[in-house]
Scaffold this active site. Structure first.
Site, PDB file in Angstrom:
ATOM      1  N   GLU A  50       2.325  -6.869   8.606  1.00 40.07           N
ATOM      2  CA  GLU A  50       2.621  -5.694   8.679  1.00 40.07           C
ATOM      3  C   GLU A  50       3.509  -4.840   7.819  1.00 40.07           C
ATOM      4  O   GLU A  50       3.650  -3.839   7.777  1.00 40.07           O
ATOM      5  CB  GLU A  50       3.234  -5.294  10.287  1.00 40.07           C
ATOM      6  CG  GLU A  50       2.210  -5.771  11.555  1.00 40.07           C
ATOM      7  CD  GLU A  50       0.890  -5.081  11.189  1.00 40.07           C
ATOM      8  OE1 GLU A  50       0.930  -3.804  11.072  1.00 40.07           O
ATOM      9  OE2 GLU A  50      -0.156  -5.768  11.138  1.00 40.07           O
ATOM     10  N   PRO A  78       0.837  -1.153   0.004  1.00 39.99           N
ATOM     11  CA  PRO A  78      -0.113   0.043   0.009  1.00 39.99           C
ATOM     12  C   PRO A  78       0.958   1.208  -0.059  1.00 39.99           C
ATOM     13  O   PRO A  78       0.286   2.232  -0.285  1.00 39.99           O
ATOM     14  CB  PRO A  78      -0.795   0.047   1.236  1.00 39.99           C
ATOM     15  CG  PRO A  78      -0.302  -1.302   1.900  1.00 39.99           C
ATOM     16  CD  PRO A  78       0.611  -2.127   1.124  1.00 39.99           C
TER      17      PRO A  78
HETATM   18  N1  ADE Z   1      -0.981  -5.008  -0.065  1.00 39.98           N
HETATM   19  C1  ADE Z   1      -1.791  -4.550   0.682  1.00 39.98           C
HETATM   20  N2  ADE Z   1      -2.434  -3.465   0.130  1.00 39.98           N
HETATM   21  C2  ADE Z   1      -2.181  -3.305  -0.772  1.00 39.98           C
HETATM   22  C3  ADE Z   1      -2.492  -2.441  -2.018  1.00 39.98           C
HETATM   23  N3  ADE Z   1      -3.364  -1.496  -1.882  1.00 39.98           N
HETATM   24  N4  ADE Z   1      -1.574  -2.680  -3.269  1.00 39.98           N
HETATM   25  C4  ADE Z   1      -0.715  -3.490  -3.351  1.00 39.98           C
HETATM   26  N5  ADE Z   1      -0.304  -4.190  -2.361  1.00 39.98           N
HETATM   27  C5  ADE Z   1      -1.006  -4.286  -1.110  1.00 39.98           C
END
Ligand code: ADE
Length: 238
Positions: A127, A99
């Site tokens: 995490e 993310p």
């Molecule tokens: N892993 C957790 N959330 C993610 C996201 N939004 N994009 C890519 N990998 C992720």
């Protein structure tokens, strides 16, 4: 022997997650046509300790577990032949799905499709991942959106799909990526098919007119209208 245009290797602690996701539609056809080869690697198989540990508690304290360096370095060394980023072959990209990454856009998928021939997708978990992986191995950190998934696996599927369909000859002659949403920063225009009248809801008259110039104008207008309604932000990028 088939010379694949693109190789995609996925590194995950949940190899079964990928089951048959790459065995349908355009991706399946691209695999059969020798356009792409997709391999799924179990991160656990690159561990060297007795317990085959892929994660551990974070230094400095805090919740959750962090993916360890060692199995990922081992995997990259085996898959690419080196874990020194400056020695990667020119068209090799090592992508971390997280993310915190750069947002996936059509232009990003296009760049990978045009410029890479080997993509390693590393699925983050828990995490996070030991930052030394990011510092030493990763060429691109990618997020598929501003929300947190429980792991990078669904994101790896999204990224692979977005790239594969852009590879030369992946889409059949009956389709093309030229009119896709986001090509030119507009969403796609609305589509209709048979029947002309469905429960009293009719297909827009213009589409039946045979006047291709007018149809094109209508589609442009509708694409703009939809973009204004759902994605005003895209219009600032034109
Ligand atoms: N892993 C957790 N959330 C993610 C996201 N939004 N994009 C890519 N990998 C992720």
């Amino acid at each position: 022997m088939l010379a694949f245009r693109m190789k995609i290797d996925v590194l995950t602690i949940f190899p079964e997650f990928f089951g048959a996701v790459f065995d349908f539609g355009i991706i399946r056809r691209a695999k059969l046509a020798g356009i792409v080869e997709i391999n799924i690697y179990d991160l656990r198989s690159f561990t060297t300790d007795k317990h085959r540990k892929t994660d551990d508690t974070p230094f400095g304290g805090g919740d959750g577990m962090v993916l360890k360096c060692e199995p990922i370095f081992n995997a990259i060394e085996q898959i690419i032949g080196t874990c020194e980023r400056e020695n990667y072959p020119k068209k090799t990209r090592v992508v971390l799905l997280s993310p915190q990454g750069k947002p996936l856009k059509q232009a990003v998928a296009r760049e990978f499709a045009d410029e890479a021939n080997h993509i390693v997708l590393i699925c983050g978990r828990y995490e996070g991942i030991d930052e030394r992986v990011n510092d030493a191995l990763i060429t691109d950190e990618i997020s598929i959106g501003d929300y947190v998934l429980s792991g990078g696996e669904p994101a790896a599927i999204v990224v692979a799909d977005a790239i594969v369909r852009l590879l030369p000859n992946a889409l059949g002659s009956e389709t093309s990526a030229v009119n896709d949403s986001f090509t030119g920063n507009l969403l796609d225009y609305p589509h209709y098919t048979q029947p002309r009248d469905f429960r009293g809801i009719e297909v827009p008259e213009i589409l039946l007119s045979g006047n291709h110039a007018e149809i094109e104008k209508w589609r442009q207008a509708k694409a703009l209208e939809k973009t204004r309604l759902n994605r005003k932000d895209l219009l600032n990028e034109i």
